[in-house]
Write an enzyme that holds these catalytic residues in place. Structure first.
Site, PDB file in Angstrom:
ATOM      1  N   ASN A  36      40.394  37.578  10.037  1.00 60.35           N
ATOM      2  CA  ASN A  36      39.284  38.119   9.251  1.00 60.35           C
ATOM      3  C   ASN A  36      39.466  37.703   7.795  1.00 60.35           C
ATOM      4  OD1 ASN A  36      36.900  40.169   9.362  1.00 60.35           O
ATOM      5  ND2 ASN A  36      38.035  40.556   7.472  1.00 60.35           N
TER       6      ASN A  36
ATOM      7  N   ARG B 102       0.803  -1.222   0.000  1.00 66.82           N
ATOM      8  CA  ARG B 102       0.000   0.000   0.000  1.00 66.82           C
ATOM      9  C   ARG B 102       0.836   1.272   0.000  1.00 66.82           C
ATOM     10  NH1 ARG B 102      -3.668  -2.228   4.873  1.00 66.82           N
ATOM     11  NH2 ARG B 102      -1.889  -3.640   5.028  1.00 66.82           N
TER      12      ARG B 102
HETATM   13  C1  UD1 Z   1      -1.774  -6.802  11.344  1.00 62.44           C
HETATM   14  C2  UD1 Z   1      -2.589  -7.791  12.190  1.00 62.44           C
HETATM   15  C3  UD1 Z   1      -3.876  -7.113  12.583  1.00 62.44           C
HETATM   16  C4  UD1 Z   1      -3.585  -5.852  13.370  1.00 62.44           C
HETATM   17  C5  UD1 Z   1      -2.662  -4.919  12.576  1.00 62.44           C
HETATM   18  C6  UD1 Z   1      -2.199  -3.802  13.487  1.00 62.44           C
HETATM   19  C7  UD1 Z   1      -2.050 -10.057  11.427  1.00 62.44           C
HETATM   20  C8  UD1 Z   1      -2.524 -11.214  10.612  1.00 62.44           C
HETATM   21  N1  UD1 Z   1      -2.852  -8.983  11.423  1.00 62.44           N
HETATM   22  O1  UD1 Z   1      -2.487  -6.514  10.163  1.00 62.44           O
HETATM   23  O2  UD1 Z   1      -4.672  -7.987  13.379  1.00 62.44           O
HETATM   24  O3  UD1 Z   1      -4.809  -5.183  13.683  1.00 62.44           O
HETATM   25  O4  UD1 Z   1      -1.510  -5.624  12.111  1.00 62.44           O
HETATM   26  O5  UD1 Z   1      -1.480  -2.839  12.782  1.00 62.44           O
HETATM   27  O6  UD1 Z   1      -1.026 -10.160  12.060  1.00 62.44           O
HETATM   28  N2  UD1 Z   1       5.131  -8.941   8.097  1.00 62.44           N
HETATM   29  C9  UD1 Z   1       6.179  -9.809   8.008  1.00 62.44           C
HETATM   30  N3  UD1 Z   1       6.014 -10.967   7.303  1.00 62.44           N
HETATM   31  C10 UD1 Z   1       4.863 -11.286   6.671  1.00 62.44           C
HETATM   32  C11 UD1 Z   1       3.790 -10.376   6.777  1.00 62.44           C
HETATM   33  C12 UD1 Z   1       3.935  -9.215   7.494  1.00 62.44           C
HETATM   34  O7  UD1 Z   1       7.245  -9.586   8.548  1.00 62.44           O
HETATM   35  O8  UD1 Z   1       4.803 -12.345   6.053  1.00 62.44           O
HETATM   36  C13 UD1 Z   1       5.316  -7.693   8.863  1.00 62.44           C
HETATM   37  C14 UD1 Z   1       5.136  -6.442   8.038  1.00 62.44           C
HETATM   38  O9  UD1 Z   1       6.390  -5.960   7.556  1.00 62.44           O
HETATM   39  C15 UD1 Z   1       4.530  -5.453   9.034  1.00 62.44           C
HETATM   40  C16 UD1 Z   1       3.837  -6.344  10.050  1.00 62.44           C
HETATM   41  O10 UD1 Z   1       4.336  -7.644   9.865  1.00 62.44           O
HETATM   42  O11 UD1 Z   1       5.519  -4.698   9.703  1.00 62.44           O
HETATM   43  C17 UD1 Z   1       2.328  -6.341   9.902  1.00 62.44           C
HETATM   44  O12 UD1 Z   1       1.995  -6.725   8.584  1.00 62.44           O
HETATM   45  P1  UD1 Z   1       0.802  -6.022   7.817  1.00 62.44           P
HETATM   46  O13 UD1 Z   1       0.654  -6.690   6.496  1.00 62.44           O
HETATM   47  O14 UD1 Z   1       0.961  -4.557   7.825  1.00 62.44           O
HETATM   48  O15 UD1 Z   1      -0.428  -6.467   8.738  1.00 62.44           O
HETATM   49  P2  UD1 Z   1      -1.836  -5.778   8.862  1.00 62.44           P
HETATM   50  O16 UD1 Z   1      -2.679  -6.165   7.683  1.00 62.44           O
HETATM   51  O17 UD1 Z   1      -1.670  -4.341   9.118  1.00 62.44           O
END
Ligand code: UD1
Ligand code: CA
Length: 467
Positions: free
Chosen positions: A383, A15
């Site tokens: 200076n 995003r």
């Molecule tokens: C996640 C939570 C959600 C919570 C929200 C809070 C899960 C399934 N969902 O959703 O319940 O309300 O955060 O902000 O956990 N990441 C990895 N490896 C992966 C996927 C993600 O390291 O395979 C890391 C991303 O870099 C990020 C974090 O995990 O920093 C969260 O991932 P993101 O995809 O942003 O999760 P959300 O959809 O926001």
């Protein structure tokens, strides 16, 4: 038992619409991942594990370049992004089963207070929980997983936004913040129970809650009153919102400590910056990196200081200072540029449209107008006339210019380095100095002036007669 923070930073951050990993996007002067690491460290976490994947090298390079403070981070690579649960599994595969409290947090939550992490760990310890989740109620819950609790308040599961029915999206307002404290032993013993049978086909870490509830393991949800510190950054718009929150937090802190700001909305200060009492920060001022400013200074407007050290009672007006220091009672600008280890001693001055690189300026010395001084050392009471430059670069090598105490350099002088000007010497305006000038000498290099009386009058008259 040592405490561990696992910071998930492997996601691509679709995003963000970016070629860089999301966690490397800057919030004020530091990438998102840096803020998460800082919160974890300040909360007293003994081990810090950063799970990297998308753009892993960029993240590693950043922390490697940031100096010794971050050498303690352990990196784990998540090769495929199969979800937050999978990311934790990768930690187990790389480091083995961690014991003790394991805080899992997401690198896209830059605003978390260390105290919040600490209280979550205390709650987990006190209740011997398998999992303690921090929840919040933001005004807009879309983008977040929802806490599904029964009527008496006991938690049943966390349901991701994508997996909620339309009714659940409406009804469930309490959200998962993305900050948890797990019992390491039970987490790693059960992490393989997570499946990817859901709307996104991912292994959700959040499923651990429902799994534990089914097993009869103690889980509790702690509700955070202020959702602001738990805002997740998924888009550039949310990044801007988070930066605003952090800017206000830092500026409020500085003002409470005795720093004035004409308009705090127009002052940006990084997390590691220190500013002394009775200093005023004017609009469009940026203080970044490890900048330290003393007391009774006025900084700005339109100034950017990165890794700068500023003493007391200094004036820094429309000036950029990078990796350089000014001592006490120094005045800079308007429009000065100090960089590459420039050092101004007490009561010295960098004036208007001057650039100084790697140059030391002695006590009370002045470089008031339109000069470039690079790789030079000036004694005290010197200076430098307007327009003077050091010619320190021959296309291949950099050479030094040494200027003694109480030297007077006239305007528009070229000092062709390497060259030394002795104490008390005087260099006439418009000279190109290629040889050393001994102490106490006058040096002048310019062709003699030709003056012919009446010549111009005769010339104008002749032009008139031709018409
Ligand atoms: C996640 C939570 C959600 C919570 C929200 C809070 C899960 C399934 N969902 O959703 O319940 O309300 O955060 O902000 O956990 N990441 C990895 N490896 C992966 C996927 C993600 O390291 O395979 C890391 C991303 O870099 C990020 C974090 O995990 O920093 C969260 O991932 P993101 O995809 O942003 O999760 P959300 O959809 O926001
Ligand atoms: Ca000349």
């Amino acid at each position: 038992m040592p405490s561990t923070a696992i910071i998930l930073a492997a996601g691509k951050g679709t995003r963000m619409k970016s070629r860089h990993p999301k966690v490397m996007h800057r919030l004020l002067d530091r990438p998102l991942a840096w803020w998460a690491v800082r919160s974890a460290r300040q909360a007293g976490m003994e081990r810090i594990v950063l799970v990297v994947g998308s753009g892993a090298q960029e993240v590693r390079d950043y922390f490697a370049a940031d100096g010794d403070a971050d050498a303690s981070i352990e990196f784990v690579e998540q090769k495929e992004r199969l979800g937050t649960g999978h990311a934790v599994r990768c930690v187990r595969d790389a480091l083995g089963e961690l014991k003790g409290p394991v805080v899992v947090m997401y690198a896209d939550m830059p605003l978390v207070h260390p105290q919040t992490i600490r209280s979550l760990v205390s709650e987990a310890r006190a209740k011997h929980n398998a999992c303690t989740v921090l929840s919040m109620t933001p005004p807009d819950p879309s983008d977040y997983g929802r806490v599904d609790a029964s009527d008496d308040g006991t938690v049943r599961a966390i349901i991701e936004h994508e997996d909620c029915t339309p009714e659940q999206r409406e009804a469930l307002r309490e959200c998962n913040s993305g900050l948890y404290c797990f019992c390491g032993r039970r987490l790693f013993a059960n992490i393989d129970r997570i499946t990817n049978d859901n709307a996104q086909g991912e292994y959700y870490l959040t499923d651990m809650v429902g799994i534990y509830v089914g097993m009869g393991e103690p889980v509790s949800v702690v509700h955070a009153d202020d959702y602001h510190e738990l805002l997740g950054v998924n888009s550039r718009s949310q990044l801007a919102v988070a930066a605003k929150v952090m800017q206000r937090r830092i500026n409020e802190g500085l003002m409470a400590e005795g720093v004035s700001m004409l308009d705090p909305e127009q002052v940006w200060v990084g997390a590691e910056v220190r500013v002394g009492q009775d200093t005023t920060l004017l609009p469009q001022t940026f203080l970044w990196g490890r900048t330290i400013v003393g007391s009774d200074c006025t900084i700005g407007p339109n100034s950017r200081l990165t890794n700068a050290t500023v003493g007391d009672r200094c004036l820094v007006d429309e000036t950029i200072i990078v990796d350089s220091a000014i001592d006490n009672d120094v005045s800079c600008g308007p429009r000065a540029y100090l960089r590459g280890g420039a050092h101004f001693h007490d009561r010295s001055k960098a004036g208007t449209h001057v650039e100084l690189k790697g140059t030391e300026v002695g006590v009370g010395s002045k470089v008031p107008h339109l000069s470039y001084l690079g790789d030079a050392r000036l004694g005290s009471g010197v200076n430098i006339g307007g327009g003077t430059i050091t010619c320190n670069y021959d296309g291949k090598h950099k050479s030094r210019t040494e200027i003694g105490d109480h030297v007077f350099i006239g305007s528009d002088v070229m000092l062709v380095a390497p060259v030394t000007i002795g104490d008390n010497a005087l260099v006439g305006a418009a000279s190109c100095i290629t040889k050393d000038v001994p102490a106490g000498a006058l040096s002048l290099e310019r062709s003699r002036q030709l003056t012919q009386r009446g010549w111009a009058d005769a010339y104008w008259k002749r032009l008139e007669e031709e018409d």
